[in-house]
Design a protein around this motif. Structure first.
Motif, mmCIF file in Angstrom:
data_model
loop_
_atom_site.group_PDB
_atom_site.id
_atom_site.type_symbol
_atom_site.label_atom_id
_atom_site.label_comp_id
_atom_site.label_asym_id
_atom_site.label_seq_id
_atom_site.Cartn_x
_atom_site.Cartn_y
_atom_site.Cartn_z
ATOM 1 N N GLY A 42 -10.890 15.093 70.091
ATOM 2 C CA GLY A 42 -9.916 16.045 69.588
ATOM 3 C C GLY A 42 -10.384 17.490 69.617
ATOM 4 N N GLY A 43 -11.495 17.745 70.304
ATOM 5 C CA GLY A 43 -12.003 19.110 70.377
ATOM 6 C C GLY A 43 -12.678 19.588 69.114
ATOM 7 N N VAL A 44 -13.009 18.652 68.223
ATOM 8 C CA VAL A 44 -13.663 19.001 66.965
ATOM 9 C C VAL A 44 -15.068 19.553 67.228
ATOM 10 C CG1 VAL A 44 -14.662 18.014 64.853
ATOM 11 C CG2 VAL A 44 -12.363 17.355 65.584
ATOM 12 N N ALA A 45 -15.428 20.623 66.529
ATOM 13 C CA ALA A 45 -16.762 21.199 66.663
ATOM 14 C C ALA A 45 -17.779 20.303 65.976
ATOM 15 C CB ALA A 45 -16.801 22.595 66.039
ATOM 16 N N VAL A 46 -18.905 20.067 66.638
ATOM 17 C CA VAL A 46 -19.963 19.211 66.093
ATOM 18 C C VAL A 46 -21.273 19.991 66.088
ATOM 19 C CG1 VAL A 46 -21.224 17.040 66.335
ATOM 20 C CG2 VAL A 46 -18.810 17.156 67.004
ATOM 21 N N LEU A 47 -21.890 20.077 64.922
ATOM 22 C CA LEU A 47 -23.171 20.767 64.769
ATOM 23 C C LEU A 47 -24.177 19.753 64.236
ATOM 24 C CD1 LEU A 47 -24.242 23.769 64.973
ATOM 25 C CD2 LEU A 47 -23.959 23.875 62.503
ATOM 26 N N VAL A 48 -25.190 19.467 65.035
ATOM 27 C CA VAL A 48 -26.158 18.427 64.692
ATOM 28 C C VAL A 48 -27.499 19.052 64.335
ATOM 29 C CG1 VAL A 48 -27.378 16.366 65.519
ATOM 30 C CG2 VAL A 48 -25.023 16.821 66.281
ATOM 31 N N GLU A 49 -27.991 18.774 63.131
ATOM 32 C CA GLU A 49 -29.310 19.235 62.700
ATOM 33 C C GLU A 49 -30.302 18.092 62.892
ATOM 34 O OE1 GLU A 49 -29.167 21.528 58.793
ATOM 35 O OE2 GLU A 49 -27.196 20.559 58.819
ATOM 36 N N ALA A 50 -31.401 18.384 63.561
ATOM 37 C CA ALA A 50 -32.379 17.337 63.845
ATOM 38 C C ALA A 50 -33.808 17.838 63.645
ATOM 39 C CB ALA A 50 -32.205 16.823 65.273
ATOM 40 N N THR A 51 -34.714 16.897 63.427
ATOM 41 C CA THR A 51 -36.149 17.176 63.374
ATOM 42 C C THR A 51 -36.806 16.201 64.332
ATOM 43 O OG1 THR A 51 -36.312 15.700 61.447
ATOM 44 C CG2 THR A 51 -36.197 18.067 61.011
ATOM 45 N N THR A 52 -37.616 16.714 65.246
ATOM 46 C CA THR A 52 -38.125 15.837 66.302
ATOM 47 C C THR A 52 -39.518 16.229 66.777
ATOM 48 O OG1 THR A 52 -37.660 15.018 68.550
ATOM 49 C CG2 THR A 52 -36.978 17.266 68.046
ATOM 50 N N ASP A 53 -40.228 15.240 67.306
ATOM 51 C CA ASP A 53 -41.525 15.492 67.934
ATOM 52 C C ASP A 53 -41.393 15.434 69.452
ATOM 53 O OD1 ASP A 53 -41.042 12.821 68.288
ATOM 54 O OD2 ASP A 53 -42.950 12.131 67.441
ATOM 55 N N GLU B 239 -7.106 19.706 61.444
ATOM 56 C CA GLU B 239 -6.491 18.451 61.045
ATOM 57 C C GLU B 239 -6.518 17.482 62.228
ATOM 58 O OE1 GLU B 239 -2.653 18.750 59.317
ATOM 59 O OE2 GLU B 239 -3.250 20.246 57.825
ATOM 60 N N VAL B 240 -6.960 16.264 61.975
ATOM 61 C CA VAL B 240 -6.987 15.242 63.023
ATOM 62 C C VAL B 240 -6.200 14.025 62.560
ATOM 63 C CG1 VAL B 240 -9.191 15.988 63.987
ATOM 64 C CG2 VAL B 240 -9.180 14.316 62.135
ATOM 65 N N ASP B 241 -5.628 13.308 63.524
ATOM 66 C CA ASP B 241 -4.875 12.112 63.171
ATOM 67 C C ASP B 241 -5.841 10.942 62.975
ATOM 68 O OD1 ASP B 241 -5.599 11.313 65.749
ATOM 69 O OD2 ASP B 241 -3.637 11.790 66.602
ATOM 70 N N GLN C 102 -30.807 14.690 61.132
ATOM 71 C CA GLN C 102 -30.817 14.861 59.687
ATOM 72 C C GLN C 102 -29.409 15.010 59.117
ATOM 73 O OE1 GLN C 102 -33.325 14.603 57.649
ATOM 74 N NE2 GLN C 102 -35.065 14.622 59.037
ATOM 75 N N ASN C 103 -28.593 15.831 59.772
ATOM 76 C CA ASN C 103 -27.226 16.061 59.305
ATOM 77 C C ASN C 103 -26.285 16.217 60.485
ATOM 78 O OD1 ASN C 103 -27.326 16.246 56.316
ATOM 79 N ND2 ASN C 103 -28.684 17.977 56.702
ATOM 80 N N VAL C 104 -25.051 15.749 60.298
ATOM 81 C CA VAL C 104 -23.996 15.933 61.281
ATOM 82 C C VAL C 104 -22.863 16.680 60.595
ATOM 83 C CG1 VAL C 104 -22.413 14.832 62.902
ATOM 84 C CG2 VAL C 104 -24.608 13.734 62.357
ATOM 85 N N ASN C 105 -22.538 17.854 61.114
ATOM 86 C CA ASN C 105 -21.504 18.687 60.507
ATOM 87 C C ASN C 105 -20.338 18.848 61.469
ATOM 88 O OD1 ASN C 105 -23.339 19.740 58.168
ATOM 89 N ND2 ASN C 105 -24.500 20.107 60.029
ATOM 90 N N VAL C 106 -19.121 18.696 60.969
ATOM 91 C CA VAL C 106 -17.924 18.824 61.801
ATOM 92 C C VAL C 106 -16.898 19.689 61.079
ATOM 93 C CG1 VAL C 106 -18.294 16.564 62.876
ATOM 94 C CG2 VAL C 106 -16.846 16.738 60.843
ATOM 95 N N ASN C 107 -15.945 20.208 61.839
ATOM 96 C CA ASN C 107 -14.892 21.009 61.211
ATOM 97 C C ASN C 107 -13.577 20.239 61.190
ATOM 98 O OD1 ASN C 107 -14.275 21.154 63.953
ATOM 99 N ND2 ASN C 107 -13.683 23.311 63.893
ATOM 100 N N ALA C 108 -13.675 18.937 60.949
ATOM 101 C CA ALA C 108 -12.494 18.072 60.923
ATOM 102 C C ALA C 108 -12.067 17.778 59.495
ATOM 103 C CB ALA C 108 -12.773 16.758 61.650
ATOM 104 N N ASP C 109 -10.758 17.808 59.284
ATOM 105 C CA ASP C 109 -10.168 17.404 58.009
ATOM 106 C C ASP C 109 -9.693 15.964 58.171
ATOM 107 O OD1 ASP C 109 -8.846 17.067 55.652
ATOM 108 O OD2 ASP C 109 -7.537 18.816 55.844
ATOM 109 N N PHE C 110 -10.479 15.005 57.669
ATOM 110 C CA PHE C 110 -10.112 13.599 57.809
ATOM 111 C C PHE C 110 -8.845 13.308 57.006
ATOM 112 C CE2 PHE C 110 -13.510 12.037 60.272
ATOM 113 C CZ PHE C 110 -14.666 12.679 59.893
#
Length: 248
Positions: A92-103, A207-209, A230-238
């Motif tokens: 649906g074109g929702v923005a996804v921002l992924v925070e990660a910690t990695t080696d 808004e998403v269906d 660590q975290n997954v952030n989206v701009n979707a209104d479930f």
């Protein structure tokens, strides 16, 4: 409405948090390692203090916490971990921002890209969606115990700038630099939070269906299963219908 918190509530109702408990300690250890790079004394390092509190909240053993701190300060090997942020688009074109910690950044970026592609989304360039989010301190409280007015009155002295009711919890927000002071204000008032974290909050929600929301949930689950995420952030209104369906 916060897509992150809405998804967390859905997870809780489906019992997913218990199912992923085996991965939590790994994620918490990485969080502590990163935080401890700024100093191993939690009294002098607010970020480490928060990381330890989150680890104890999920019953992470003290010896594992101590080991992670020592890795972060360099007393033990294994502290070569970096923080990374990946940006992209989901169903649906929702923005996804992924925070990660990695080696291993090459491994992590490949895995995140695979999860996005499999869900019908795509990895984006740095900065493509980050501008849609604000970095915030967020605390949640039980709506059964407290009211928005009560929390706002206490929190204003600690720099709280927004309070929102979301389902059975009340979310309290502040600027990152005010986070420690805001936490202290509630602690001094004897008000217990359900959770506390620094996170990214969408400026505007899409808004998403229900079908799109389900695909997005599957994507967020797949990303969350990754030990590096660590975290997954989206701009979707479930949609509320989804919550009702989860309760059936």
């Amino acid at each position: 409405m916060s897509g992150h918190s809405k998804w967390a509530n859905i997870q809780h109702r489906k019992g997913r948090q218990d199912a992923k408990r085996g991965k939590i300690f790994t994620k918490m250890a990485k969080d502590i390692i990163i935080a401890a790079k700024g100093g191993g004394d939690p009294d002098m390092n607010a970020r480490l203090r928060l990381a330890i509190a989150k680890a104890k909240a999920v019953n992470m053993p003290n010896d594992k916490i101590d080991t992670a701190i020592k890795k972060g300060t360099g007393e033990l090997a294994g502290g070569d971990i970096s923080e990374v942020i990946y940006e992209g688009y989901g169903p649906g074109g929702v923005a996804v921002l992924v925070e990660a910690t990695t080696d291993n950044k090459n491994r992590t970026v490949a895995e995140v890209r695979h999860s996005l592609s499999k869900a019908g989304g795509s990895m984006g360039e740095a900065g493509c969606v980050a501008w849609m989010f604000d970095r915030k301190g967020m605390m949640t409280f039980s709506a059964e115990k407290y009211t928005e007015d009560q929390l706002l009155e206490i929190g204003l002295e600690g720099g709280v700038d927004d309070v929102k009711a979301e389902d059975d919890v009340i979310e309290v927000y502040c600027a990152p630099e005010d986070f420690s002071e805001a936490q202290k204000a509630f602690e001094d008032a004897g008000v217990e939070s359900l959770s506390a974290e620094l996170t990214y909050v969408a400026q505007n929600m899409i808004e998403v269906d229900v079908p799109t929301a389900k695909k997005l949930m599957n994507l967020m689950d797949a990303l969350d299963e990754n030990d590096d995420v660590q975290n997954v952030n989206v701009n979707a209104d479930f949609p509320d219908e989804l919550m009702a369906e989860m309760e059936d």
